[in-house]
Design an enzyme around this catalytic site. Structure first.
Site, PDB file in Angstrom:
ATOM      1  N   CYS A 122     -26.835 -45.130 -33.545  1.00 23.22           N
ATOM      2  CA  CYS A 122     -26.863 -43.974 -32.634  1.00 23.22           C
ATOM      3  C   CYS A 122     -28.068 -44.144 -31.708  1.00 23.22           C
ATOM      4  O   CYS A 122     -29.217 -44.196 -32.160  1.00 23.22           O
ATOM      5  CB  CYS A 122     -26.967 -42.665 -33.406  1.00 23.22           C
ATOM      6  SG  CYS A 122     -27.298 -41.255 -32.319  1.00 23.22           S
ATOM      7  N   HIS A 133     -29.670 -36.179 -36.884  1.00 21.87           N
ATOM      8  CA  HIS A 133     -28.388 -36.547 -36.279  1.00 21.87           C
ATOM      9  C   HIS A 133     -27.359 -35.449 -36.490  1.00 21.87           C
ATOM     10  O   HIS A 133     -26.931 -35.189 -37.615  1.00 21.87           O
ATOM     11  CB  HIS A 133     -27.852 -37.867 -36.839  1.00 21.87           C
ATOM     12  CG  HIS A 133     -26.593 -38.296 -36.132  1.00 21.87           C
ATOM     13  ND1 HIS A 133     -26.620 -38.961 -34.915  1.00 21.87           N
ATOM     14  CD2 HIS A 133     -25.285 -38.109 -36.427  1.00 21.87           C
ATOM     15  CE1 HIS A 133     -25.380 -39.178 -34.505  1.00 21.87           C
ATOM     16  NE2 HIS A 133     -24.545 -38.661 -35.410  1.00 21.87           N
ATOM     17  N   HIS A 157     -24.446 -37.738 -30.155  1.00 19.75           N
ATOM     18  CA  HIS A 157     -25.605 -37.115 -30.819  1.00 19.75           C
ATOM     19  C   HIS A 157     -25.877 -35.864 -29.987  1.00 19.75           C
ATOM     20  O   HIS A 157     -26.077 -35.974 -28.765  1.00 19.75           O
ATOM     21  CB  HIS A 157     -26.799 -38.074 -30.792  1.00 19.75           C
ATOM     22  CG  HIS A 157     -28.055 -37.566 -31.467  1.00 19.75           C
ATOM     23  ND1 HIS A 157     -28.679 -38.254 -32.492  1.00 19.75           N
ATOM     24  CD2 HIS A 157     -28.816 -36.476 -31.248  1.00 19.75           C
ATOM     25  CE1 HIS A 157     -29.761 -37.596 -32.883  1.00 19.75           C
ATOM     26  NE2 HIS A 157     -29.867 -36.505 -32.133  1.00 19.75           N
ATOM     27  N   HIS A 196     -26.885 -33.107 -27.680  1.00 17.23           N
ATOM     28  CA  HIS A 196     -27.943 -33.065 -26.670  1.00 17.23           C
ATOM     29  C   HIS A 196     -27.604 -32.030 -25.616  1.00 17.23           C
ATOM     30  O   HIS A 196     -26.440 -31.747 -25.357  1.00 17.23           O
ATOM     31  CB  HIS A 196     -28.153 -34.442 -26.022  1.00 17.23           C
ATOM     32  CG  HIS A 196     -26.916 -35.056 -25.436  1.00 17.23           C
ATOM     33  ND1 HIS A 196     -25.972 -35.688 -26.207  1.00 17.23           N
ATOM     34  CD2 HIS A 196     -26.458 -35.117 -24.172  1.00 17.23           C
ATOM     35  CE1 HIS A 196     -24.994 -36.140 -25.444  1.00 17.23           C
ATOM     36  NE2 HIS A 196     -25.248 -35.786 -24.192  1.00 17.23           N
TER      37      HIS A 196
HETATM   38  P1  DGP Z   1     -23.227 -36.955 -22.088  1.00 20.54           P
HETATM   39  O1  DGP Z   1     -22.246 -37.457 -21.080  1.00 20.54           O
HETATM   40  O2  DGP Z   1     -23.327 -35.440 -22.047  1.00 20.54           O
HETATM   41  O3  DGP Z   1     -22.978 -37.505 -23.468  1.00 20.54           O
HETATM   42  O4  DGP Z   1     -24.644 -37.467 -21.590  1.00 20.54           O
HETATM   43  C1  DGP Z   1     -25.310 -38.562 -22.091  1.00 20.54           C
HETATM   44  C2  DGP Z   1     -26.499 -38.791 -21.185  1.00 20.54           C
HETATM   45  O5  DGP Z   1     -27.380 -39.655 -21.842  1.00 20.54           O
HETATM   46  C3  DGP Z   1     -26.165 -39.425 -19.843  1.00 20.54           C
HETATM   47  O6  DGP Z   1     -26.542 -38.519 -18.796  1.00 20.54           O
HETATM   48  C4  DGP Z   1     -27.014 -40.674 -19.778  1.00 20.54           C
HETATM   49  C5  DGP Z   1     -28.017 -40.476 -20.886  1.00 20.54           C
HETATM   50  N1  DGP Z   1     -28.387 -41.684 -21.592  1.00 20.54           N
HETATM   51  C6  DGP Z   1     -27.576 -42.548 -22.235  1.00 20.54           C
HETATM   52  N2  DGP Z   1     -28.273 -43.538 -22.799  1.00 20.54           N
HETATM   53  C7  DGP Z   1     -29.578 -43.264 -22.540  1.00 20.54           C
HETATM   54  C8  DGP Z   1     -30.799 -43.932 -22.865  1.00 20.54           C
HETATM   55  O7  DGP Z   1     -30.853 -44.969 -23.543  1.00 20.54           O
HETATM   56  N3  DGP Z   1     -31.946 -43.370 -22.391  1.00 20.54           N
HETATM   57  C9  DGP Z   1     -31.945 -42.210 -21.653  1.00 20.54           C
HETATM   58  N4  DGP Z   1     -33.129 -41.749 -21.231  1.00 20.54           N
HETATM   59  N5  DGP Z   1     -30.811 -41.567 -21.337  1.00 20.54           N
HETATM   60  C10 DGP Z   1     -29.650 -42.087 -21.768  1.00 20.54           C
END
Ligand code: DGP
Length: 118
Positions: free
Chosen positions: A4, A46, A97, A99
């Site tokens: 994850c 998680h 996860h 958010h």
């Molecule tokens: P969602 O589509 O709601 O699951 O949004 C996931 C968000 O997570 C997306 O806007 C991009 C962000 N994201 C994915 N991987 C990473 C990462 O490794 N670092 C950061 N800072 N953001 C990430």
């Protein structure tokens, strides 16, 4: 949880641009910002999605909203902000996860909604 990406960020195994951290919550900048200020707030524990929130684990969700209010002051979002949660496949959740996206300094029309196709 193994494999994850947000658990790895919470543990410091993958770097992130943190704006807030305590024992249970982490906030960091989204790597693909959809607004001038775009922060992700996550529980360190998680929880796969909003569908998995229960009476036992919902305290951290309340705490996340307390942190959002703190960040609003720190990040200059005195005019307000949006909190967005995408849940599951139909909710276009891409990271499994829990958010919350905190979007500030004005953005409209995000996330995009799929067209109904009829
Ligand atoms: P969602 O589509 O709601 O699951 O949004 C996931 C968000 O997570 C997306 O806007 C991009 C962000 N994201 C994915 N991987 C990473 C990462 O490794 N670092 C950061 N800072 N953001 C990430």
């Amino acid at each position: 949880m193994e494999d994850c990406i947000f658990c790895k960020i919470a543990k410091g195994e993958i770097p992130s641009n943190k704006v807030y951290e305590d024992e249970t919550v982490l906030a960091f900048y989204d790597l693909d910002p959809q607004a001038p200020v775009h922060v992700l707030l996550i529980p360190k524990e998680h929880i796969a999605s909003a569908k998995e929130i229960t009476a036992e684990n919902s305290g951290v969700v309340a705490h996340i909203f307390e942190v959002a209010a703190i960040l609003a002051k720190e990040l200059g979002l005195e005019n307000g902000f949006r909190i967005v949660n995408n849940c599951g496949k139909d909710g276009m959740q891409s990271v499994q996860h829990l958010h919350f996206h905190m979007l500030g300094k004005r953005v409209m029309g995000w996330p995009p909604f799929p067209t109904a196709g009829n």
